[in-house]
Motif scaffolding. Structure first.
Motif: not given
Lengths: 110, 114
Positions: A92, A96-97, B31, B33, B48, B50, B93-94, B96-97, B103
């Motif tokens: 990352k 942020r992905q 978040a 995905y 995504v 979030s 999912s996480s 926060y992004r 994740q």
């Protein structure tokens, strides 16, 4: 150049040996690095993450990060047949992905 | 249930069908995905969600339409798909992004388009 490069393998090691999985990346802004294990037909499972240069150990697994050289590796000590899977490197950065590599297929031979 | 769940686990559909994939997370994450995993290719991020933000991969065709009614549920609506859309669709999912939150993936939906 791919953003995340992994040797697709297959990588075969005998049971009890150390398996070494490597990953290089192109984005110098990458902040965090993850190793996922994916068994055939299953979803990825997080096994390690590392944010700082150096080594991080968790049981039989050690993640190594070198931001200057832009590589991250995963060592599996005392490899077991149950470690046979595809290992995905992901990172990352400022976007942020997660960006994934194609994965390295590991086979541990009994 | 715990973790991230997905339904259905397997789906076979014709090119003219409309179907939806469902994802639910029980982790209190903010978040969620959608990823596509095709054979021998890296996992491809599709969408995504979030908090109030939605991010999409511009290369995803419009025949895929996401919906996120709340932070625990995520849908992927499918219509007039093509055979090349056959793949494993993974929800994750996480907390926060951001750069540091890991994740967690659901089991996936194996989609076959005839």
């Amino acid at each position: 150049q791919k953003e995340v490069e992994q040797n697709s393998g297959p990588l075969s090691v005998p049971e009890g040996a150390i398996a070494s999985l490597n990953c290089t990346y192109s984005d110098r802004g990458s902040q965090s690095f993850f190793w996922y294990r994916q068994y055939s037909g299953k979803s990825p499972e997080l096994i390690m993450f590392i944010y700082s240069n150096g080594d991080k150990e968790d049981g039989r697994f050690t993640a190594q990060l070198n931001k200057a050289s832009q590589y991250v590796s995963l060592l599996i000590r005392d490899s077991q047949p149950s470690d046979s899977a595809t290992y995905l490197c992901a990172l990352k950065g400022s976007a942020r992905q997660l960006t994934f590599g194609s994965g390295t297929q590991l086979t541990v031979l009994p | 249930e715990t973790g991230v769940t997905q339904t259905p686990r397997h789906l076979v559909m014709g090119m003219t069908n409309k179907k939806s994939l469902k994802c639910e997370q029980h982790l209190g994450h903010n978040a969620m995905y959608w990823y596509k995993q095709s054979a021998k290719k890296p996992l491809e991020l599709m969408f995504v969600y979030s908090l109030e933000e939605r991010v999409e991969n511009n290369s995803v065709p419009s025949r895929f339409s996401p919906e996120c009614p709340n932070s625990s549920h995520l849908f992927l609506h499918l219509h007039t798909l093509q055979p090349e859309d056959s793949a494993l669709y993974l929800c994750a999912s996480s907390l926060y992004r951001d750069e540091y939150n890991e994740q967690f993936f659901g089991p996936g939906t194996r989609l076959t388009v005839l």
